[in-house]
Design an enzyme around this catalytic site. Structure first.
Site, PDB file in Angstrom:
ATOM      1  N   GLU A 146       1.002  -0.952  -0.050  1.00 35.61           N
ATOM      2  CA  GLU A 146      -0.022   0.012  -0.123  1.00 35.61           C
ATOM      3  C   GLU A 146       0.720   1.278   0.053  1.00 35.61           C
ATOM      4  OE1 GLU A 146      -3.527   2.041   2.690  1.00 35.61           O
ATOM      5  OE2 GLU A 146      -2.607   0.572   3.485  1.00 35.61           O
ATOM      6  N   GLU A 243     -12.377   2.644   4.778  1.00 37.38           N
ATOM      7  CA  GLU A 243     -11.460   2.997   5.723  1.00 37.38           C
ATOM      8  C   GLU A 243     -11.530   4.484   6.088  1.00 37.38           C
ATOM      9  OE1 GLU A 243      -6.853   1.711   6.878  1.00 37.38           O
ATOM     10  OE2 GLU A 243      -7.114   2.910   4.770  1.00 37.38           O
TER      11      GLU A 243
END
Length: 263
Positions: A146, A243
């Site tokens: 990520e 998120e």
């Protein structure tokens, strides 16, 4: 069609962590992600998933001293042993949390903040992630990487889509993919739709939040109705992790998702 996963690190924070599984279940979520399972016994977490008929979608490798400012340690030569022990710990948790799961079994890595020169840093992160990919691959797991953004995480080693894809190419393992976070990538580079279209086969997980503020879709500049419809059109069948930082009670921020008839 994407499978929407509640990120219990960010959502339902009005509840203690273990109670967030129940709150997410009551809100209709069948898929769950969070950053770190390690403060809890794996069997305890699995019991909460089973009680609510939920599937684990994602968790992260250990990332060092998070409260102390660590955002991963894969780039730090002085902590190679710690990183590799964390890989083994993640495999142990995955054996419990993903047991019986059909489909992708994802473990995310945040590579961290560099502490040395570029050549040493690059050699360290590539070697560590090759090690992680091999150990996770032996367990039937996919490693996803990520990239973040420099405004929220100054000094992080990995920003932007292409930088991450270049690193994945250098690692050279088939079970290493990209985690694409709309929030971080909007802040770094924009071009969200074009990037997803060009790289969908290399993206194993997507996360979302709006910009600015990192709140729920509909609070900022990202056109989520268009983006999520485009994911459908492209045939993306993976997870989309929620998120974001809820403005108010989490349950009151899900109207956009209910309009998609996913919850």
């Amino acid at each position: 069609m994407p499978k929407y996963a509640a990120n219990l690190t960010m959502l339902f924070q009005e509840h203690d962590f273990l109670d967030r599984f129940d709150a997410a279940g009551k809100a209709g979520f069948k898929f769950i992600e969070y950053m770190f399972p390690y403060p809890y016994d794996a069997a305890e977490l699995r019991a909460k998933l089973d009680q609510n008929g939920q599937t684990q979608a994602l968790f992260n490798l250990p990332a060092g001293d998070w409260p102390g400012g660590d955002r991963g340690i894969a780039v730090q030569p002085s902590r190679q042993d710690e990183f590799r022990a964390g890989v083994q710990k993640a495999v142990t948790y995955a054996d419990v949390l993903y047991k019986g799961v059909q489909g992708p079994k994802l473990v995310n890595v945040l590579v961290g903040k560099a502490e040395g020169d570029e050549a040493t840093t690059r050699k360290t992160v590539v070697g560590n992630l090759q090690y992680a990919a091999d150990k996770l691959g032996d367990a039937g797991l996919t490693l996803i990487i990520e990239p973040l953004n420099p405004y929220d995480v100054p000094g992080f080693y990995l920003y932007g889509t292409q930088n991450t894809l270049d690193l994945i190419d250098e690692i050279g393992r088939d079970n290493v993919k990209l985690q694409y976070d709309f929030y971080h990538m909007q802040r770094v580079e924009g071009r969200l739709t074009e990037t997803v279209r060009a790289n969908l086969d290399r993206i194993a997980h997507i996360q979302l939040a709006d910009v600015p503020g990192r709140h729920q879709p509909g609070t900022g500049e990202i056109n989520y109705p268009f983006l999520l419809a485009e994911l459908d059109r492209l045939g993306y069948g993976g997870y989309v992790g929620l998120e974001y930082i809820p403005e108010g009670r989490t349950e009151d921020t899900l109207g956009w998702l209910k309009e998609l008839q996913q919850v």
